[in-house]
Design a protein around this motif. Structure first.
Motif: not given
Length: 349
Positions: A39-46, A50-56
């Motif tokens: 969910x974090x990766x597919x949403x462009x928040x800024x 930089x969240x397209x490669x986010x690792x939880x």
């Protein structure tokens, strides 16, 4: 009909109506780490994406001394039972579920002095607010280099976020340079479109003038002075780096003269609602009781000086090296930086 059967029927009907009246949101439906990460990766928040490669990641899984998460913070997380990588709550109190997620957005890269291999030095804690038609992402880290352990609290039936942070104090009077480390707990509230320290008893000072002066840094920090008057004209003195685009691909080729384009002296009558918002925020922060000096524990950053004139001539000045004195001050600085462009300033000679 039996009385018990009747009451049970009424309860079931009520629950059915409530469930139909409030559909589960996307955040409500997130259950697992992989679902949240996707969910974090597919949403462009800024704009940086930089969240397209986010690792939880949870707090205990971070390693290395450059992520801002040390053993003291890990022990604090363990003692509080903070072992998950995400938590939920309604932190802006609008009836919709918000998301706190922890991990690595891979925005910081380091190189090992031993193996010469690159590694990520980021540790991010983020608050994603659901406003129904859009989301807003807010960093919960106290500074870019520091981390905060999140704890969900309920106060009078409302969700709040408590954070455990580490503060470093320097002993400037010892024979040897020495620092002390201590864990500090703060309760945060989402007010004034940002995170500020929760305050059930704001002050009620009357503010006449707000002065804000920024200094240079080892980069392209905007250098300017604001003098915001509740009555009469306000002033904006733009000196350096106020109007150029920071994502300009030709940045390195441009001369210092190019960065001064558009600078000068400006005047306007500040919007009444905007000054009132600043006054409300300052009173919510109990500004008169804040420290006179704040500083981050690194170099080459920017300094600001904030001076408030209130209650018929009293003044309060705050110097903040690094612009991170408190969560509330950080939000105030963001608003003041934005005021350079949203007040219809007129250039004067």
């Amino acid at each position: 009909m039996d009385r018990k059967v009747f009451l049970l029927t009424i309860i079931l009907i009520s629950q059915l109506c409530l469930s139909q009246g409030r559909a589960l949101s996307k955040i409500d439906n997130l259950r697992t780490d992989s679902e949240v990460e996707s969910f974090v990766r597919i949403n462009k928040f800024d704009s940086y994406d930089r969240y397209s490669r986010f690792i939880l990641k949870n707090i205990q899984s971070f390693t290395g001394g450059f992520t801002g998460i040390n053993n003291r913070l890990k022990k604090a997380a363990d003692s509080l039972g903070i072992t998950e990588s995400f938590y939920k709550g309604d932190f802006d109190h609008n009836g919709l579920t918000d998301l706190i997620f922890i991990g690595d957005d891979q925005s910081c890269q380091g190189v090992s002095s031993d193996t010469h291999e690159t590694y990520s030095c980021d540790s991010s804690i983020n608050l994603l607010l659901d406003f129904g038609k859009h989301y807003k992402l807010t960093s919960v880290n106290p500074t870019y280099f520091d981390f905060a352990v999140p704890v969900v609290l309920n106060i009078h039936g409302k969700d709040y976020l408590k954070v455990i942070t580490e503060e470093i104090e320097e002993d400037l009077y010892s024979d040897r340079y020495a620092t002390t480390h201590k864990l500090v707990s703060k309760i945060l509230d989402y007010q004034f479109d940002g995170l500020v320290e929760y305050n059930p008893n704001p002050s009620h000072h009357s503010i006449q003038k707000i002065e804000f002066k920024t200094d240079m840094c080892y980069s392209t920090c905007p250098v300017f002075t604001l003098e915001l008057n509740k009555s009469g004209l306000s002033k904006f003195i733009a000196k350096n780096y106020n109007f150029f685009k920071r994502d300009d691909p030709d940045f390195e080729k441009k001369s210092h003269k190019a960065f001064k384009k558009g600078e000068g002296n400006f005047e306007t009558k500040i919007k009444e609602a905007d000054f009132q918002n600043l006054e409300n925020l300052l009173n919510y922060l109990n500004f008169a009781e804040l420290q006179d000096n704040y500083a981050v524990h690194w170099t080459d950053d920017q300094s600001v000086i904030l001076t408030i004139t209130y209650d018929n001539g009293k003044t309060k000045s705050i110097k903040d090296y690094g612009l991170s004195g408190t969560y509330g001050l950080k939000r105030l600085y963001q608003i003041l930086f934005d005021i350079r462009f949203n007040q219809g300033w007129k250039k004067v000679k």
